[in-house]
Scaffold this motif. Sequence first.
Motif, PDB file in Angstrom:
ATOM      1  N   TYR A 229       0.818  -1.215   0.000  1.00 41.90           N
ATOM      2  CA  TYR A 229       0.000   0.000   0.000  1.00 41.90           C
ATOM      3  C   TYR A 229       0.852   1.266   0.000  1.00 41.90           C
ATOM      4  O   TYR A 229       0.544   2.229  -0.718  1.00 41.90           O
TER       5      TYR A 229
ATOM      6  N   ASP B 252      -5.989   5.417   8.604  1.00 37.75           N
ATOM      7  CA  ASP B 252      -7.429   5.607   8.490  1.00 37.75           C
ATOM      8  C   ASP B 252      -7.991   4.630   7.463  1.00 37.75           C
ATOM      9  O   ASP B 252      -7.408   4.446   6.392  1.00 37.75           O
ATOM     10  N   VAL B 253      -9.116   4.021   7.797  1.00 36.54           N
ATOM     11  CA  VAL B 253      -9.836   3.174   6.841  1.00 36.54           C
ATOM     12  C   VAL B 253     -11.328   3.483   6.964  1.00 36.54           C
ATOM     13  O   VAL B 253     -11.785   4.037   7.975  1.00 36.54           O
TER      14      VAL B 253
ATOM     15  N   TRP C 102     -14.403   1.247   7.331  1.00 35.14           N
ATOM     16  CA  TRP C 102     -14.811  -0.139   7.585  1.00 35.14           C
ATOM     17  C   TRP C 102     -16.325  -0.207   7.445  1.00 35.14           C
ATOM     18  O   TRP C 102     -17.052   0.382   8.233  1.00 35.14           O
TER      19      TRP C 102
ATOM     20  N   TYR D  40      -2.386  -3.786   0.233  1.00 28.22           N
ATOM     21  CA  TYR D  40      -3.745  -3.603  -0.263  1.00 28.22           C
ATOM     22  C   TYR D  40      -4.040  -4.801  -1.160  1.00 28.22           C
ATOM     23  O   TYR D  40      -3.146  -5.614  -1.444  1.00 28.22           O
TER      24      TYR D  40
ATOM     25  N   ALA E 118     -13.156  -3.171   4.269  1.00 28.90           N
ATOM     26  CA  ALA E 118     -12.546  -1.880   4.591  1.00 28.90           C
ATOM     27  C   ALA E 118     -11.694  -1.404   3.420  1.00 28.90           C
ATOM     28  O   ALA E 118     -11.101  -2.214   2.694  1.00 28.90           O
ATOM     29  N   ARG E 119     -11.639  -0.075   3.277  1.00 27.80           N
ATOM     30  CA  ARG E 119     -10.835   0.555   2.235  1.00 27.80           C
ATOM     31  C   ARG E 119      -9.941   1.626   2.842  1.00 27.80           C
ATOM     32  O   ARG E 119     -10.322   2.317   3.800  1.00 27.80           O
ATOM     33  N   TYR E 120      -8.746   1.752   2.271  1.00 28.19           N
ATOM     34  CA  TYR E 120      -7.852   2.844   2.625  1.00 28.19           C
ATOM     35  C   TYR E 120      -8.365   4.147   2.011  1.00 28.19           C
ATOM     36  O   TYR E 120      -9.191   4.127   1.091  1.00 28.19           O
TER      37      TYR E 120
ATOM     38  N   ALA F  83      -8.522  -2.647   1.816  1.00 27.67           N
ATOM     39  CA  ALA F  83      -7.618  -2.912   2.937  1.00 27.67           C
ATOM     40  C   ALA F  83      -7.930  -4.222   3.641  1.00 27.67           C
ATOM     41  O   ALA F  83      -7.034  -4.866   4.197  1.00 27.67           O
TER      42      ALA F  83
ATOM     43  N   SER G 166      -6.159  -8.973   5.724  1.00 26.93           N
ATOM     44  CA  SER G 166      -6.183  -7.617   6.261  1.00 26.93           C
ATOM     45  C   SER G 166      -4.802  -6.991   6.171  1.00 26.93           C
ATOM     46  O   SER G 166      -3.816  -7.585   6.629  1.00 26.93           O
TER      47      SER G 166
END
Length: 264
Positions: free
Chosen positions: A148, A165-166, A168, A182, A194-196, A202, A216
């Motif tokens: 990532y 930070d994500v 979720w 990622y 979850a995404r970055y 993520a 993860s």
Amino acid sequence: MRAALAVVLAVVAAGCGGSPGGDGQAQPADGRPLALVYRGPAACEGCPEAARTMLEHGGFAVRYVGPRERLRFGPSALAGVALYVQPGGSNGQEVSTAWELLGRESGFSPELVRAYVRGGGRYLGLCMGGYLAGDPGFDLLPGDSGQYARSPGASVSDERDRLVDVLWRGRPQRMYFQDGPYFDVDGPGTQVLARYPGGRPAVVVAPYGAGRVAVSGPHPEAPGDWYRDYGLPDESEAGLALGEDLLRTLTGDTAPGAAPAPSP
């Protein structure tokens, strides 16, 4: 919540064979589903133990497999196991190095884990274990993993331990992060939990044969002392809640669109 998770995993374990080989021990007498966590040179110090704490919080009994453990890799090592866990790796360790170290384990082969998942087992990869779900690695993903911090537009640019930070399930969360992956994935049944920042996945759960794979990039299992060691705000309790959501999704106990874990 944990009781429901245990029921689902008990069914999964029953479908994966008999007692785990190598140590002559049957399923835990208290009926908890069994998670097998790798502990050896391809994992970082403290990472298998952190994974164990999260798993026990989620209702699992846990045993370790590795070169100095009572249980070693072999044809029957994963029999009766509800979940195999590949934990984080050492800071600065290359993915190729971790994969090479795993390959040196007596009795280990990638197909051992692939066949287990393909037949209905579950794989959980945390940070390095997420990288190793791709290539080089077990090649369990409908796509691949990538670094990532080196991806275009990443919110971090180095390998330092930090919070990331994500989003979720659409809600903002902060999670412990150290050069995690990622996931560039796409396929039927794939769920992005979850995404970055910027949108790269993520945390992902995806099918593989009759089984399921969860990966993860951040560390939901990170204990409080990891945060304290690097002067970070302690998000360990929130991380355990996210980890429990991840485990429920991995076992099929949470449908797409279900309520997310509560924000702290």
